[in-house]
Motif scaffolding. Structure first.
Motif, PDB file in Angstrom:
ATOM      1  N   ILE A   1       0.838  -1.204   0.000  1.00 39.08           N
ATOM      2  CA  ILE A   1       0.000   0.000   0.000  1.00 39.08           C
ATOM      3  C   ILE A   1       0.864   1.242   0.000  1.00 39.08           C
ATOM      4  O   ILE A   1       0.611   2.197  -0.739  1.00 39.08           O
TER       5      ILE A   1
ATOM      6  N   ARG B   1       2.302   2.489  -3.269  1.00 40.33           N
ATOM      7  CA  ARG B   1       1.372   3.123  -4.199  1.00 40.33           C
ATOM      8  C   ARG B   1       0.959   4.519  -3.729  1.00 40.33           C
ATOM      9  O   ARG B   1       0.300   5.235  -4.473  1.00 40.33           O
ATOM     10  N   PHE B   2       1.292   4.868  -2.505  1.00 42.30           N
ATOM     11  CA  PHE B   2       0.965   6.194  -1.970  1.00 42.30           C
ATOM     12  C   PHE B   2       2.253   6.909  -1.577  1.00 42.30           C
ATOM     13  O   PHE B   2       2.760   6.734  -0.471  1.00 42.30           O
TER      14      PHE B   2
ATOM     15  N   CYS C   1      -6.215   0.560  -2.621  1.00 45.31           N
ATOM     16  CA  CYS C   1      -5.749   1.951  -2.706  1.00 45.31           C
ATOM     17  C   CYS C   1      -6.775   2.832  -3.408  1.00 45.31           C
ATOM     18  O   CYS C   1      -6.958   3.989  -3.038  1.00 45.31           O
TER      19      CYS C   1
END
Length: 469
Positions: free
Chosen positions: A163, A166-167, A249
């Protein structure tokens, strides 16, 4: 540890013999507990860890060799020895200083190594966990043709890293909770700070904090807890679960909260609305027209999987005037010699298909597909040839079964079959009136459901403090 046993704290942990006795009382005769005498500088010490939760080679290489502290030729005090271990020897390892034996033993259970020094009231706890976990693989559910192939694993640390990758955003937050007084399972709540409604965030925190479950091995147990937080009878799932990091996400961007359970590859998303179960991650990776068409096709398949068997029973048993003459003649010819009414036919075939599906799921992977194909083809053909069911019945049940698998989320599609049986029974009793009545009751139920205060049927509404996108 029983309440009758005396815990060691502070100065009581000066004696290594008392520490050994306490460890034996708590852990018993378990074979994976290593209690090894070591030399810590010029002093006697004790190192404790679980061999099943750590790597013995790693401990020998990075822990035991540094305990000798050979660079200190002059004798130093025990306090200075402890400080040198913290500051110099193990500065590269995550470590803690504890003074309560209960806390120390809990850390040992989690895979840490504890170092006791004779005459020292403090204990150094080193994070030496080296657990084996499944590598990142393609998800077994929510398959896509185009899109990322990474899937969550049973390791919460791995899932959080998927996660985080992706952020690239400082707003991403992870909060840790421990659930299950027997298992002490780590549960993480992930969200984007400032994007999530504070009232929903508060409700999720209270639900996790007030949990009194005895054990937790999969996120399905958490799903049950959140399922009861909705409004109305929860006949449909109110929690979205996914193996895909990109899907999770995407939901977090839309003001949702992710729940990660250590030991489970399925991450939960709350709050959840009805359209979530018809969206595939692949819809965002292709031409928008194709994505919208695919989504509406799933809605249509959902309706088919609900009403086709009930509609067939209603029109063939009570409302034959609604069927064109040519088709009615064909159906009557196929049903000639069938000993059962249409409702019994449908129920027999539906139950048979459910048995085949369950058998295909539980059978070994190499045998399961064979059982499903042979069962569907051979058994279906044999029942038709024997005159037990008609060809049109097989077509209806097959169409219903295929439509039921169109939903991207398996847990949602699996619950539809229960409503299908209810509509079949109503149609068998009063025909189309029963089908219409069942659909009306279903719509009333859907409009009453809420997930953490968010209406379940928020189809196209945007977020306005009480709704999600």
């Amino acid at each position: 540890m029983s309440t009758e046993e005396q815990s060691l704290t502070g100065e009581q942990m000066n004696s290594l013999e008392k520490v050994k006795k306490q460890l034996k009382q708590v852990f018993g005769e378990t074979t994976d507990l290593a209690v090894e005498p070591v030399d810590v500088g010029q002093y006697k010490g004790l190192m404790c860890y679980l061999t099943t939760m750590t790597n013995s080679a790693f401990i020998m290489e990075h822990v035991v060799k540094k305990l000798a502290m050979s660079e200190h030729k002059e004798p130093i005090s025990k306090e200075e020895t402890f400080q040198q271990l913290e500051i110099s020897a193990y500065s590269g390892l995550s470590h803690q200083t504890l003074q309560n034996i209960d806390d120390v033993m809990f850390k040992i259970v989690l895979g840490n190594a504890a170092i006791f020094i004779e005459g020292c009231a403090q204990v150094l706890v080193l994070d030496v966990r080296t657990l084996n976990s499944r590598s990142i693989e393609e998800p077994s559910t929510q398959n896509v043709v185009r899109g990322p192939k990474e899937g969550f694993t049973e390791s919460a640390d791995t899932n959080m890293s998927l996660i985080r990758r992706r952020f690239n955003n400082v707003k991403l937050r992870f909060e840790k909770y421990e659930l299950g007084y027997l298992t002490h399972t780590a549960v993480y709540m992930a969200y984007l700070d400032g994007e999530v409604d504070e009232e929903i965030l508060k409700q999720v925190r209270e639900t996790l904090s007030s949990s009194h479950i005895d054990s937790l091995f999969d996120s399905g147990r958490i799903e049950e807890m959140f399922h009861s937080k909705g409004k109305g009878i929860q006949l449909f799932p109110t929690v979205y679960s996914s193996e895909r990091p990109d899907a999770v996400c995407s939901c977090m961007i839309n003001k949702r909260i992710a729940i990660i359970v250590d030991g489970s590859p399925f991450v939960l998303i709350v709050p959840t609305i009805f359209p979530d179960f018809f969206q595939s991650p692949e819809d965002e990776y292709q031409w928008v027209v194709i994505g919208v068409f695919s989504r509406w096709l799933r809605y249509f398949a959902f309706v088919l999987s609900l009403i086709v068997p009930a509609l067939y029973i209603a029109v063939t048993s009570y409302h034959q005037e609604l069927i064109p003459s040519v088709l009615l003649t064909s159906i009557a010819a196929q049903r000639e010699g069938i000993p059962f009414p249409a409702s019994i036919e449908i129920l027999l075939m539906e139950i048979t298909f459910e048995i085949l599906r369950e058998a295909g799921t539980r059978m070994p992977r190499l045998v399961g597909p064979t059982i499903s194909i042979v069962g569907a083809l051979v058994l279906g053909e044999a029942t038709v040839q024997a005159g037990v069911v008609s060809n049109i019945n097989v077509i209806v049940v097959s169409l219903t079964a295929i439509s039921g698998f169109v939903a991207p989320i398996y847990t949602f599609g699996s619950k539809v079959r229960f409503f299908r049986f209810g509509l079949i029974l109503l149609s068998s009793l009063i025909g189309l009136y029963g089908l219409v009545l069942g659909c009306c009751l279903l719509m009333v139920q859907l409009t009453r459901i809420e997930s953490f205060g968010v209406p379940y049927m928020s189809l196209f509404s945007r977020w306005d403090k009480r709704r999600v996108t």
